[in-house]
Each structure stands twice: as C-alpha cells, then as structure tokens.
Design an enzyme around this catalytic site. Structure first.
Site, PDB file in Angstrom:
ATOM      1  N   ASP A  69       6.488 -40.455  -6.833  1.00 13.53           N
ATOM      2  CA  ASP A  69       7.442 -39.428  -6.898  1.00 13.53           C
ATOM      3  C   ASP A  69       7.714 -39.185  -5.584  1.00 13.53           C
ATOM      4  O   ASP A  69       6.938 -39.578  -4.650  1.00 13.53           O
ATOM      5  CB  ASP A  69       6.540 -37.842  -7.436  1.00 13.53           C
ATOM      6  N   GLY A 153      21.021 -40.462  -3.456  1.00 18.73           N
ATOM      7  CA  GLY A 153      20.421 -39.141  -3.303  1.00 18.73           C
ATOM      8  C   GLY A 153      20.939 -38.484  -1.965  1.00 18.73           C
ATOM      9  O   GLY A 153      21.929 -38.268  -1.793  1.00 18.73           O
TER      10      GLY A 153
END
Ligand code: ITT
Length: 199
Positions: A69, A153
């Site tokens: 993550d 991102g």
C-alpha cells in the site's frame, strides 16, 4: 517457496517477479488464481492496509502472500491525503482530479512549508501467519503547478529537490532507483536473499 502477490496489477507483478528472481521465491499473481475480492483499504496506516490484504490472501489460499500500500503525506495538511491518496477528490477520482484538489488545498502555503513524502509499505504474511513489513519513503515537496508526463498519481506535482525535477519528469529507471516502492522492495529482497542463503 511460493508467494502469492495480492494484486491483479500486471506491472507490479512483473516488477516484483524480476526483482526477486534468484532469491528462491516463485511469485504467483492473484490474476492467475480463482477470482477474489480483496478487502477494502480501511486501515489508518500503509502497513495496516498492506497486512490486511496479504493476510486475507494468505488465509484464503493457505500460502505465503505479499501485498503493498502506498500514498502521499503532506506536512502542511497534517499528513493528508495519506491512506486516502487514491480517492482524495472522491471515490473513483482520477489522478488529475486528485492532484488538482491537492494544489487547491495547498494554495497560500509558501515554498519552504511544502514538504511531502511518498510512502510504501509491503507486507509479507507466511503460511501460519508470521508477518513482516518492509517500508520505503521518498522525500520531496509539493510544486505550485504540475509538470512532466511520466509516472502516475501525484508525480506531476511532486518536486524532488535532489533531482531538480518532478517525479513525472524522471524516466521510469530514474524513478525506480529512488522511489518509496523501489526502496521497500530492496529491503524485501534483502530479507529473501538472506533467508535463501540460510536454508
Ligand atoms: P492497487 O490496486 O495495487 O491498490 P493503487 O492505484 O491503489 O493500486 P497504491 O495503493 O499503491 O495503488 O497507491 C495509492 C495512491 O497513492 C495512488 O493511486 C496514487 O495516487 C498515490 N501514489 C502511490 N505511489 C505513487 C507514485 O509512485 N507516484 C505518484 N503517486 C503515487
């Protein structure tokens, strides 16, 4: 030893498989197994979320599992967007919407107070439940406007002082060599290499 990677992302699978070649580990992609729905990322930290995903897959298949993550922490925003990086501008928001909201939230924050870092946590859960985490970070600062077309991102608004460019202006190789994910993976590889040597 066989390890299931708790992602269906082909890019991540290829990257981890190539990095761990020669370490006595066979990486199996979740995409090659029966379909499973990974748990929602509801933890408050990157390691918590990575552990939850790896534990779920390990228990489901009775095998070792790896999960990661990652996200962006901005000091002036008290660490946000953090574990909510992927959905900062709302559920299903795209990259551009997320970094546009970030730039708006940072309006009025002067240069010198825009420190931020990408963080990545990788969790390894062994059959039987033994759990380890490996972390990496990349320091930088939030730019005043986006630039660069590489990466994904928040890369276009993440300025890296040591490179004098945003992450989106680095080549993939340049980014992998210093990235939060690259650094966490190097630590994971060192652990597998040591284990391989000892067994
Ligand atoms: P998974 O399906 O593997 O969960 P994801 O897109 O959610 O893929 P991560 O959890 O690793 O990927 O990353 C969460 C968000 O953090 C991601 O959507 C980006 O907005 C941001 N992020 C993470 N690493 C980044 C990087 O290297 N460059 C730019 N943004 C990044």
């Amino acid at each position: 030893m066989k390890i299931i990677l708790a992602t269906t992302n082909k890019g991540k699978t290829a990257e981890i498989r190539s990095l761990l070649s020669g370490c006595g580990v066979e990486i199996i992609s979740l995409a090659d197994l029966s379909a499973v729905q990974l748990p929602e990322e509801t933890g408050e930290t990157f390691p918590d979320n990575a552990i939850a995903k790896a534990r779920f897959v390990s228990e489901r298949f009775g095998a070792g599992a790896l999960a990661d993550d990652s996200g962006l922490e901005v000091d002036a925003l008290g660490g946000r967007p953090g574990v909510r990086s992927a959905r900062y501008a709302g559920e299903g928001a795209g990259d551009e919407a997320n970094y546009t909201k970030l730039l708006a939230d940072m309006e009025g924050v002067p240069k010198g107070a825009r420190a931020a870092r990408f963080r990545c946590a990788i969790a390894l859960v062994m059959p039987g439940g033994a759990t380890m985490t490996f972390e990496g970070a990349l320091d930088g600062e939030i730019a005043f406007s986006p630039s660069g077309a590489n990466g994904f991102g928040y890369d276009p608004v993440f300025f890296i002082p040591e490179k004098g460019r945003t992450a989106a202006e680095l080549t993939p190789d340049e980014k992998n060599a210093i990235s939060h994910r690259g650094r966490a993976l190097v630590r994971l590889k060192a652990w597998f290499a040591l284990r391989h040597k000892l067994t």
